[in-house]
Design a protein around this motif. Structure first.
Motif, PDB file in Angstrom:
ATOM      1  N   LEU A 221      71.222 -16.497  33.687  1.00  0.00           N
ATOM      2  CA  LEU A 221      71.701 -17.088  34.940  1.00  0.00           C
ATOM      3  C   LEU A 221      70.608 -17.027  36.005  1.00  0.00           C
ATOM      4  CD1 LEU A 221      75.330 -15.651  35.200  1.00  0.00           C
ATOM      5  CD2 LEU A 221      74.691 -18.019  34.763  1.00  0.00           C
ATOM      6  N   SER A 222      70.360 -18.143  36.633  1.00  0.00           N
ATOM      7  CA  SER A 222      69.394 -18.181  37.735  1.00  0.00           C
ATOM      8  C   SER A 222      70.095 -17.774  39.021  1.00  0.00           C
ATOM      9  CB  SER A 222      68.821 -19.596  37.896  1.00  0.00           C
ATOM     10  OG  SER A 222      68.197 -20.030  36.700  1.00  0.00           O
ATOM     11  N   PRO A 223      69.495 -16.886  39.811  1.00  0.00           N
ATOM     12  CA  PRO A 223      70.126 -16.488  41.081  1.00  0.00           C
ATOM     13  C   PRO A 223      70.345 -17.705  41.974  1.00  0.00           C
ATOM     14  CG  PRO A 223      68.275 -15.053  40.549  1.00  0.00           C
ATOM     15  CD  PRO A 223      68.210 -16.194  39.589  1.00  0.00           C
ATOM     16  N   TYR A 224      71.522 -17.799  42.532  1.00  0.00           N
ATOM     17  CA  TYR A 224      71.849 -18.911  43.432  1.00  0.00           C
ATOM     18  C   TYR A 224      71.830 -18.376  44.865  1.00  0.00           C
ATOM     19  CZ  TYR A 224      73.857 -23.422  44.691  1.00  0.00           C
ATOM     20  OH  TYR A 224      74.043 -24.681  45.197  1.00  0.00           O
ATOM     21  N   PRO A 225      71.035 -18.954  45.728  1.00  0.00           N
ATOM     22  CA  PRO A 225      70.923 -18.399  47.089  1.00  0.00           C
ATOM     23  C   PRO A 225      72.237 -18.488  47.860  1.00  0.00           C
ATOM     24  CG  PRO A 225      69.805 -20.523  46.928  1.00  0.00           C
ATOM     25  CD  PRO A 225      70.181 -20.147  45.537  1.00  0.00           C
ATOM     26  N   LEU A 226      72.639 -17.377  48.447  1.00  0.00           N
ATOM     27  CA  LEU A 226      73.841 -17.369  49.275  1.00  0.00           C
ATOM     28  C   LEU A 226      73.573 -17.949  50.664  1.00  0.00           C
ATOM     29  CD1 LEU A 226      75.437 -13.923  48.348  1.00  0.00           C
ATOM     30  CD2 LEU A 226      75.995 -16.189  47.478  1.00  0.00           C
ATOM     31  N   ALA A 227      72.349 -17.887  51.112  1.00  0.00           N
ATOM     32  CA  ALA A 227      72.016 -18.451  52.428  1.00  0.00           C
ATOM     33  C   ALA A 227      72.259 -19.960  52.396  1.00  0.00           C
ATOM     34  CB  ALA A 227      70.560 -18.158  52.776  1.00  0.00           C
ATOM     35  N   GLY A 228      73.151 -20.410  53.238  1.00  0.00           N
ATOM     36  CA  GLY A 228      73.479 -21.827  53.305  1.00  0.00           C
ATOM     37  C   GLY A 228      74.552 -22.271  52.333  1.00  0.00           C
ATOM     38  N   ILE A 392      86.686 -18.823  38.674  1.00  0.00           N
ATOM     39  CA  ILE A 392      86.338 -17.479  38.228  1.00  0.00           C
ATOM     40  C   ILE A 392      86.925 -16.461  39.194  1.00  0.00           C
ATOM     41  CG2 ILE A 392      84.138 -17.408  39.494  1.00  0.00           C
ATOM     42  CD1 ILE A 392      82.977 -15.963  36.970  1.00  0.00           C
ATOM     43  N   SER A 393      87.380 -15.344  38.647  1.00  0.00           N
ATOM     44  CA  SER A 393      87.872 -14.226  39.456  1.00  0.00           C
ATOM     45  C   SER A 393      86.896 -13.068  39.336  1.00  0.00           C
ATOM     46  CB  SER A 393      89.262 -13.794  38.995  1.00  0.00           C
ATOM     47  OG  SER A 393      89.733 -12.695  39.762  1.00  0.00           O
ATOM     48  N   ILE A 394      86.467 -12.547  40.479  1.00  0.00           N
ATOM     49  CA  ILE A 394      85.526 -11.426  40.550  1.00  0.00           C
ATOM     50  C   ILE A 394      86.250 -10.253  41.199  1.00  0.00           C
ATOM     51  CG2 ILE A 394      83.317 -10.636  41.498  1.00  0.00           C
ATOM     52  CD1 ILE A 394      82.538 -13.616  41.703  1.00  0.00           C
ATOM     53  N   PRO A 395      86.149  -9.046  40.657  1.00  0.00           N
ATOM     54  CA  PRO A 395      86.843  -7.913  41.277  1.00  0.00           C
ATOM     55  C   PRO A 395      86.213  -7.503  42.608  1.00  0.00           C
ATOM     56  CG  PRO A 395      85.493  -7.168  39.435  1.00  0.00           C
ATOM     57  CD  PRO A 395      85.451  -8.672  39.414  1.00  0.00           C
ATOM     58  N   VAL A 396      87.062  -7.096  43.532  1.00  0.00           N
ATOM     59  CA  VAL A 396      86.604  -6.578  44.826  1.00  0.00           C
ATOM     60  C   VAL A 396      86.742  -5.055  44.785  1.00  0.00           C
ATOM     61  CG1 VAL A 396      86.919  -6.639  47.320  1.00  0.00           C
ATOM     62  CG2 VAL A 396      87.440  -8.674  45.952  1.00  0.00           C
ATOM     63  N   PHE A 405      88.765 -11.809  43.775  1.00  0.00           N
ATOM     64  CA  PHE A 405      88.184 -12.789  44.700  1.00  0.00           C
ATOM     65  C   PHE A 405      87.858 -14.021  43.864  1.00  0.00           C
ATOM     66  CE2 PHE A 405      84.591 -14.578  47.163  1.00  0.00           C
ATOM     67  CZ  PHE A 405      85.111 -14.538  48.457  1.00  0.00           C
ATOM     68  N   MET A 406      88.545 -15.125  44.116  1.00  0.00           N
ATOM     69  CA  MET A 406      88.416 -16.307  43.257  1.00  0.00           C
ATOM     70  C   MET A 406      87.544 -17.381  43.874  1.00  0.00           C
ATOM     71  SD  MET A 406      91.379 -18.517  41.285  1.00  0.00           S
ATOM     72  CE  MET A 406      92.281 -18.967  42.776  1.00  0.00           C
ATOM     73  N   LEU A 407      86.678 -17.944  43.039  1.00  0.00           N
ATOM     74  CA  LEU A 407      85.855 -19.086  43.401  1.00  0.00           C
ATOM     75  C   LEU A 407      86.235 -20.256  42.514  1.00  0.00           C
ATOM     76  CD1 LEU A 407      82.363 -17.318  43.506  1.00  0.00           C
ATOM     77  CD2 LEU A 407      84.022 -17.535  45.370  1.00  0.00           C
ATOM     78  N   LEU A 408      86.334 -21.443  43.102  1.00  0.00           N
ATOM     79  CA  LEU A 408      86.657 -22.659  42.365  1.00  0.00           C
ATOM     80  C   LEU A 408      85.624 -23.727  42.687  1.00  0.00           C
ATOM     81  CD1 LEU A 408      90.479 -22.753  43.150  1.00  0.00           C
ATOM     82  CD2 LEU A 408      89.513 -22.286  40.897  1.00  0.00           C
ATOM     83  N   ALA A 409      85.282 -24.527  41.678  1.00  0.00           N
ATOM     84  CA  ALA A 409      84.318 -25.614  41.879  1.00  0.00           C
ATOM     85  C   ALA A 409      84.802 -26.861  41.152  1.00  0.00           C
ATOM     86  CB  ALA A 409      82.939 -25.198  41.374  1.00  0.00           C
ATOM     87  N   ILE A 420      76.547 -19.217  41.027  1.00  0.00           N
ATOM     88  CA  ILE A 420      77.022 -18.808  42.348  1.00  0.00           C
ATOM     89  C   ILE A 420      77.798 -17.503  42.243  1.00  0.00           C
ATOM     90  CG2 ILE A 420      78.612 -19.406  44.231  1.00  0.00           C
ATOM     91  CD1 ILE A 420      77.897 -22.367  43.702  1.00  0.00           C
ATOM     92  N   ALA A 421      78.667 -17.408  41.244  1.00  0.00           N
ATOM     93  CA  ALA A 421      79.483 -16.208  41.075  1.00  0.00           C
ATOM     94  C   ALA A 421      78.634 -14.980  40.813  1.00  0.00           C
ATOM     95  CB  ALA A 421      80.470 -16.411  39.924  1.00  0.00           C
ATOM     96  N   SER A 422      77.536 -15.146  40.097  1.00  0.00           N
ATOM     97  CA  SER A 422      76.637 -14.025  39.835  1.00  0.00           C
ATOM     98  C   SER A 422      76.036 -13.499  41.130  1.00  0.00           C
ATOM     99  CB  SER A 422      75.537 -14.462  38.871  1.00  0.00           C
ATOM    100  OG  SER A 422      74.674 -13.379  38.586  1.00  0.00           O
ATOM    101  N   SER A 423      75.661 -14.411  42.015  1.00  0.00           N
ATOM    102  CA  SER A 423      75.116 -13.984  43.316  1.00  0.00           C
ATOM    103  C   SER A 423      76.201 -13.354  44.196  1.00  0.00           C
ATOM    104  CB  SER A 423      74.487 -15.197  44.027  1.00  0.00           C
ATOM    105  OG  SER A 423      73.375 -15.689  43.317  1.00  0.00           O
ATOM    106  N   VAL A 424      77.401 -13.939  44.178  1.00  0.00           N
ATOM    107  CA  VAL A 424      78.511 -13.367  44.941  1.00  0.00           C
ATOM    108  C   VAL A 424      78.845 -11.968  44.402  1.00  0.00           C
ATOM    109  CG1 VAL A 424      80.978 -13.610  45.471  1.00  0.00           C
ATOM    110  CG2 VAL A 424      79.453 -15.607  45.605  1.00  0.00           C
ATOM    111  N   GLU A 425      78.848 -11.821  43.092  1.00  0.00           N
ATOM    112  CA  GLU A 425      79.133 -10.521  42.476  1.00  0.00           C
ATOM    113  C   GLU A 425      78.143  -9.465  42.952  1.00  0.00           C
ATOM    114  OE1 GLU A 425      79.907  -9.195  37.919  1.00  0.00           O
ATOM    115  OE2 GLU A 425      77.954 -10.151  38.333  1.00  0.00           O
TER     116      GLU A 425
END
Length: 430
Positions: A221-228, A392-396, A405-409, A420-425
């Protein structure tokens, strides 16, 4: 470093100790798993690897075919069905990738609930508190990963059945775009909405498993920038009746993303939710398709089926073909409308479930409470299937009970969502 066979034996020893009260696994493939573990260790000694899943301990939901045995889908009704002649496609791909298939995990009968109860084989208690529900329908999958008896588990998600048990047990659960993963050899709930997805301790393991299941090349997985990063929050009906702890955890997580530079905006999808509710007002897509799938036994063998499942499926047998066809056509139009709506953002973010795992006993005792709770637990995840999104659901971490914490695309954006989820995690968990 512990070899695969040693890891496997530690897990098998745990399972042997609780044999008389085993509720997470319905079948355990001890000797086959040992052979697969030994093969993985031999490859490792020789400097050979089949990829990131080589030697991973994997469990599979009871609705996936394994050659030579009957697939029961959490039901005693299917026990007399013919055995599968071959492994499900995803099981075959997992074996080819070197995964050690440990066993089949428990589930809600016919995958028809988000609570996780199964009166035939017993209900697995939540991994953090056995008095609480595990979430469904992939109940054993969520518990097995959280308790460490598997490193990855394969579930199915028709209205949240991967993401809900992931959220309630504190692990990661990924729902791919429907039909991206082959469904051949998976007992269906809904031809339209079913998808197969992994549960694991982290996003990277989910991504590696997803690639194998999809027949894709494994990639880091390539890191996805959270900035922006453009994060839309669909406030409205999806945020009602929310447990205060869940709401606090969600807002705190948004705050961390904002600090990392993400652009958080309220994002209105209420009109599309209204239109989907109107399109499915006569019946749900899943229940009417399930009525056809189970037509041969839903009435004839009603006494052998969990009444919480049986009556909802049986009621939909009277839905007419024009009603069903019109519903599917309107749903397809709304999938396109949602896809266009989400072009302006990168992801939607919301709590996976409005509440944390409730105690099991009151739901068993009170059918009305069970139905209300099931509806609430499924609410935030189901629209993702209705609109064919990937999620995807990521634990908080850091709260008294697991919270997701769920992300949908947009559909087809699976790989991007995982990045994106990897960076959020990393921002939320590490």
């Amino acid at each position: 470093m512990t070899n695969v066979r040693d890891k496997l034996e530690e897990i098998l020893a745990r399972l042997v100790k609780r044999t008389d009260d085993e509720r997470v696994y319905l079948r355990v493939y001890q000797e086959a798993a040992r052979s697969a573990a030994d093969a993985a260790d031999a490859r490792k000694r020789d400097g050979v690897s089949l990829g990131p899943l080589d030697g991973a301990i994997v469990s599979i939901k009871d609705l996936l075919d394994v050659a030579g045995e009957t697939t029961t889908a959490g039901s005693v009704v299917l026990r007399d069905h013919p055995p599968a002649t071959r492994d499900a496609v995803v099981v075959r791909r997992l074996r080819q990738a070197g995964a050690v298939i440990l066993g089949k995990t428990n589930m809600v009968e016919f995958a028809f609930s988000g609570i996780g109860l199964n009166p035939h084989f017993g209900t697995p208690g939540n991994a953090t508190d056995p008095e609480r529900i595990p979430g469904g329908s992939s109940s054993g999958a969520g518990v097995s990963v959280a308790e460490g008896t598997s490193e990855v588990s394969i579930g199915s998600d028709t209205g949240g059945s991967v993401r809900i048990p992931a959220a309630l047990n504190g692990v990661v659960g990924f729902k791919p775009t429907a039909r991206r993963i082959p469904l051949e050899g998976a007992f269906p709930l809904s031809y339209t909405l079913d998808s197969l997805g992994p549960l694991a301790r982290n996003v990277a393991d989910c991504a590696a498993t997803d690639a194998v299941m999809a027949g894709e090349e494994a990639r880091t997985l390539s890191p996805y920038p959270l900035a922006g990063l453009r994060v839309g929050v669909p406030r409205g009906r999806l945020f009602t009746e929310m447990e205060s702890m869940v709401g606090e955890a969600f807002e705190a997580s948004l705050g961390r993303l904002a600090t990392a530079g993400a652009r958080i905006v309220d994002y209105d999808i209420e009109d599309l939710l209204d239109r989907m509710a109107d399109a499915t007002s006569r019946t749900s897509i899943a229940s009417v398709e399930a009525a056809e799938i189970h037509a041969d036994w839903i009435e004839a063998k009603a006494e052998k089926i969990d009444p919480r499942v049986q009556k909802w499926i049986a009621r939909r047998q009277s839905i007419s073909a024009p009603t069903y066809i019109r519903m599917i056509r309107r749903r397809n139009e709304l999938v396109a409308a949602m896809d266009a709506r989400l072009l302006a953002i990168d992801i939607l973010a919301l709590p996976t479930t409005a509440i944390s795992a409730p105690f099991m006993a009151p739901l068993v005792a009170d059918e009305s409470l069970y139905n209300q709770t099931d509806t609430l637990i499924l609410r935030n995840t189901t629209f993702g299937n209705q609109f064919d999104l990937t999620g995807i659901s990521i634990p908080v971490p850091g709260w008294p009970r697991p919270i997701g914490f769920m992300l949908l695309a947009r559909h087809g954006q699976d790989r991007r969502l995982l990045e994106i989820a990897s960076s959020v995690e990393r921002e939320l968990v590490y």
